[in-house]
Design a protein around this motif. Structure first.
Motif, PDB file in Angstrom:
ATOM      1  N   LEU A 107      -8.258  14.466 -15.727  1.00 20.69           N
ATOM      2  CA  LEU A 107      -7.782  13.664 -16.850  1.00 20.69           C
ATOM      3  C   LEU A 107      -8.415  14.128 -18.155  1.00 20.69           C
ATOM      4  CD1 LEU A 107      -7.810  10.077 -15.296  1.00 20.69           C
ATOM      5  CD2 LEU A 107      -5.812  11.437 -15.899  1.00 20.69           C
ATOM      6  N   GLY A 108      -9.720  14.412 -18.102  1.00 19.74           N
ATOM      7  CA  GLY A 108     -10.384  14.925 -19.290  1.00 19.74           C
ATOM      8  C   GLY A 108      -9.813  16.263 -19.719  1.00 19.74           C
TER       9      GLY A 108
ATOM     10  N   ALA B  63       0.833  -1.211   0.000  1.00 20.28           N
ATOM     11  CA  ALA B  63       0.000   0.000   0.000  1.00 20.28           C
ATOM     12  C   ALA B  63       0.865   1.256   0.000  1.00 20.28           C
ATOM     13  CB  ALA B  63      -0.924  -0.007   1.214  1.00 20.28           C
ATOM     14  N   ASN B  64       1.899   1.274   0.824  1.00 21.94           N
ATOM     15  CA  ASN B  64       2.774   2.449   0.887  1.00 21.94           C
ATOM     16  C   ASN B  64       3.554   2.633  -0.406  1.00 21.94           C
ATOM     17  OD1 ASN B  64       2.033   3.104   3.527  1.00 21.94           O
ATOM     18  ND2 ASN B  64       3.566   1.732   4.402  1.00 21.94           N
ATOM     19  N   LEU B  65       3.835   1.531  -1.095  1.00 19.28           N
ATOM     20  CA  LEU B  65       4.540   1.613  -2.369  1.00 19.28           C
ATOM     21  C   LEU B  65       3.698   2.362  -3.399  1.00 19.28           C
ATOM     22  CD1 LEU B  65       7.198   0.608  -3.700  1.00 19.28           C
ATOM     23  CD2 LEU B  65       5.898  -1.361  -4.527  1.00 19.28           C
ATOM     24  N   VAL B  66       2.400   2.065  -3.429  1.00 20.45           N
ATOM     25  CA  VAL B  66       1.500   2.766  -4.354  1.00 20.45           C
ATOM     26  C   VAL B  66       1.301   4.212  -3.917  1.00 20.45           C
ATOM     27  CG1 VAL B  66      -0.818   2.802  -5.352  1.00 20.45           C
ATOM     28  CG2 VAL B  66       0.328   0.617  -4.947  1.00 20.45           C
ATOM     29  N   LEU B  67       1.180   4.415  -2.610  1.00 12.95           N
ATOM     30  CA  LEU B  67       0.974   5.768  -2.099  1.00 12.95           C
ATOM     31  C   LEU B  67       2.183   6.666  -2.329  1.00 12.95           C
ATOM     32  CD1 LEU B  67      -0.845   5.038   1.281  1.00 12.95           C
ATOM     33  CD2 LEU B  67      -1.812   6.188  -0.709  1.00 12.95           C
ATOM     34  N   ALA B  68       3.341   6.061  -2.549  1.00 11.65           N
ATOM     35  CA  ALA B  68       4.550   6.861  -2.767  1.00 11.65           C
ATOM     36  C   ALA B  68       4.476   7.644  -4.073  1.00 11.65           C
ATOM     37  CB  ALA B  68       5.783   5.956  -2.769  1.00 11.65           C
ATOM     38  N   PHE B  69       3.656   7.180  -5.018  1.00 14.38           N
ATOM     39  CA  PHE B  69       3.506   7.896  -6.287  1.00 14.38           C
ATOM     40  C   PHE B  69       2.436   8.966  -6.142  1.00 14.38           C
ATOM     41  CE2 PHE B  69       5.986   5.582  -9.404  1.00 14.38           C
ATOM     42  CZ  PHE B  69       6.232   4.376  -8.762  1.00 14.38           C
ATOM     43  N   PRO B  70       2.677  10.175  -6.651  1.00 13.40           N
ATOM     44  CA  PRO B  70       1.606  11.176  -6.693  1.00 13.40           C
ATOM     45  C   PRO B  70       0.434  10.633  -7.512  1.00 13.40           C
ATOM     46  CG  PRO B  70       3.731  12.172  -7.204  1.00 13.40           C
ATOM     47  CD  PRO B  70       3.948  10.687  -7.170  1.00 13.40           C
ATOM     48  N   VAL B  71      -0.780  10.805  -6.995  1.00 17.52           N
ATOM     49  CA  VAL B  71      -1.946  10.167  -7.602  1.00 17.52           C
ATOM     50  C   VAL B  71      -2.151  10.589  -9.051  1.00 17.52           C
ATOM     51  CG1 VAL B  71      -4.456   9.916  -7.455  1.00 17.52           C
ATOM     52  CG2 VAL B  71      -3.078   9.894  -5.383  1.00 17.52           C
ATOM     53  N   LEU B  72      -2.096  11.892  -9.315  1.00 19.63           N
ATOM     54  CA  LEU B  72      -2.333  12.362 -10.677  1.00 19.63           C
ATOM     55  C   LEU B  72      -1.254  11.863 -11.632  1.00 19.63           C
ATOM     56  CD1 LEU B  72      -3.606  16.020 -10.159  1.00 19.63           C
ATOM     57  CD2 LEU B  72      -4.912  14.008 -10.839  1.00 19.63           C
ATOM     58  N   LEU B  73      -0.009  11.790 -11.144  1.00 14.88           N
ATOM     59  CA  LEU B  73       1.064  11.257 -11.985  1.00 14.88           C
ATOM     60  C   LEU B  73       0.820   9.787 -12.293  1.00 14.88           C
ATOM     61  CD1 LEU B  73       3.791  11.550 -13.389  1.00 14.88           C
ATOM     62  CD2 LEU B  73       4.902  11.076 -11.187  1.00 14.88           C
ATOM     63  N   LEU B  74       0.333   9.057 -11.295  1.00 19.63           N
ATOM     64  CA  LEU B  74       0.019   7.641 -11.498  1.00 19.63           C
ATOM     65  C   LEU B  74      -1.083   7.487 -12.538  1.00 19.63           C
ATOM     66  CD1 LEU B  74       0.692   4.795 -10.404  1.00 19.63           C
ATOM     67  CD2 LEU B  74      -1.201   5.086  -8.797  1.00 19.63           C
ATOM     68  N   PHE B  75      -2.135   8.305 -12.429  1.00 23.82           N
ATOM     69  CA  PHE B  75      -3.211   8.269 -13.417  1.00 23.82           C
ATOM     70  C   PHE B  75      -2.662   8.588 -14.804  1.00 23.82           C
ATOM     71  CE2 PHE B  75      -6.651   9.585 -10.113  1.00 23.82           C
ATOM     72  CZ  PHE B  75      -6.533   8.341  -9.522  1.00 23.82           C
ATOM     73  N   TYR B  76      -1.835   9.614 -14.850  1.00 25.86           N
ATOM     74  CA  TYR B  76      -1.289  10.060 -16.133  1.00 25.86           C
ATOM     75  C   TYR B  76      -0.487   8.943 -16.802  1.00 25.86           C
ATOM     76  CZ  TYR B  76       1.328  12.896 -19.498  1.00 25.86           C
ATOM     77  OH  TYR B  76       1.870  13.396 -20.651  1.00 25.86           O
ATOM     78  N   LEU B  77       0.336   8.259 -15.999  1.00 24.91           N
ATOM     79  CA  LEU B  77       1.182   7.207 -16.567  1.00 24.91           C
ATOM     80  C   LEU B  77       0.359   6.037 -17.099  1.00 24.91           C
ATOM     81  CD1 LEU B  77       4.073   7.093 -13.935  1.00 24.91           C
ATOM     82  CD2 LEU B  77       4.207   7.941 -16.284  1.00 24.91           C
TER      83      LEU B  77
END
Length: 385
Positions: free
Chosen positions: A325-326, A159-173
């Protein structure tokens, strides 16, 4: 040929009249809710507060707008009428005699109809993604909080591994074309959609394992329906062609679930660590109940208050993420009527034409406001309980 326009009062009356199915449905909903609120549990208690009523009022408006979009919208959201390009609000389309109530956009599409149909996209993706994120987070958070030790360390690390990424950057990728061409999104789809099947199989087994009549029926239905949906969404192999979703929207859906489940995990983990010390959990352990029975039928029901509140807020966060995102032109097709895409398209013309940007912006803002008001009302009721 010059366009004819409606007056301001005619535009207001026109907008109100287009929503007549929504007003009728809301009147029925509120009438029944007030009449039977004492029998409706937590939902009925929301009507005891002004904040709760306001939240349900706003959310029911957009819910019924999405349901009755075809009746409310006067035009096809993708239809283009050349002479209506950048038309001001109230412009009358000569062929049909109907008005572009909120004007036309730069591609000569009706802004009002696109706002109405945009509600469908938000009300399908955001609640569904929230529900799946809650299921993934709860399925992993319960054993983490209940067992502790090495299991807790491993799951918390993930869980912390995923949380380490900024959410919007994760969505973008995850929704950019380069990633979509790899098998990563398909793997994630396959993994995440296994959780509902596993969750309900475990739920029914732990509850009805000694009642073979219900046990086999519920397990069979779960495998049949879950497998059918799983095959349609993951492998696009639904023989009936009913369970299908646009690949772009599926990628957005999975990206949102990936970014949301760790937050749910941490909430459920903390609640499980607290509730497992209660007397009724000790009583269940004394009766010889299995750990998964205790987690699903003793701990989870008593954690529902905070999870419901978090779910409402999370739908709002996801709605904003969808709009973001839109706005960046990611995930959904460029012609999509979703509110984020509409805001992005209109933002390029703000200096000359502001009217195409206002309806989707106000729609997005009001929907999130309704969710926040409902969450506040639910939080107030859960504190009383």
């Amino acid at each position: 040929m010059e366009l004819e326009y409606l007056g301001t009062s005619q535009i207001v009356l026109g907008v109100l009249s287009r929503f007549w199915p929504v007003w009728l449905a809301m009147a029925v909903l509120f009438g029944l809710s007030f009449a039977f609120k004492k029998r409706l549990g937590l939902y009925g208690q929301i009507f005891d507060t002004g904040v709760g009523i306001a939240g349900i009022l706003i959310l029911s408006f957009w819910l019924f707008t999405a349901i009755f979009s075809a009746a409310v919208a006067p035009f096809d959201p993708l239809a283009q009428v050349t002479m209506m390009k950048d038309a001001l609000p109230g412009a009358i389309e000569a062929k049909s005699g109907l008005a572009y109530l909120f004007g036309g956009d730069k591609l000569a599409r009706d802004v009002f109809s696109r706002m109405v149909y945009g509600s469908q996209i938000v009300l399908i993706i955001a609640p569904a993604a929230t529900g799946l994120a809650l299921m993934v987070g709860a399925t992993l958070g319960l054993p983490s909080g209940y067992y502790g030790g090495r299991i807790d360390s491993i799951l918390s690390f993930l869980a912390n591994l995923v949380l380490a990424f900024p959410v919007l950057l994760l969505f973008y990728l995850l929704v950019t074309p380069g990633i979509r061409e790899t098998p990563v999104p398909q793997w994630l789809v396959g993994i995440f959609f296994m959780f509902p099947i596993i969750f309900f199989l475990t739920l029914f087994y732990t509850r009805f394992k000694d009642r073979s009549d219900r046990h086999y029926l519920l397990i069979g239905l779960t495998i049949l329906i879950g497998g059918w949906i799983y095959a349609g969404l993951v492998f696009d192999a639904d023989p009936l062609g009913i369970v299908r979703i646009n690949p772009n929207r599926l990628n957005i859906f999975v990206a949102i679930v990936l970014g949301s489940w760790p937050g749910v995990f941490r909430i459920v983990r903390g609640l499980a660590m607290d509730i497992k010390t209660r007397d009724y959990v000790a009583a269940a352990q004394t009766r010889g109940e299995s750990p998964w029975y205790i987690m699903l039928w003793e701990i989870l029901p008593n954690a529902r208050g905070p999870l419901i509140v978090d779910g409402c807020l999370r739908v709002g966060y996801i709605t904003i993420a969808l709009g973001t995102l839109g706005y960046f032109g990611l995930g959904v097709p460029p012609e999509s009527p979703d509110w984020g895409t509409a805001i992005k398209d209109a933002s390029r013309m703000l200096r000359s034409h502001i009217h195409p940007a206002l309806p989707p912006t106000i729609a997005l803002m009001s929907f999130v406001l309704g969710l926040n008001l409902l969450a506040d009302a639910l939080r107030e009721q859960s504190m009383k309980d």
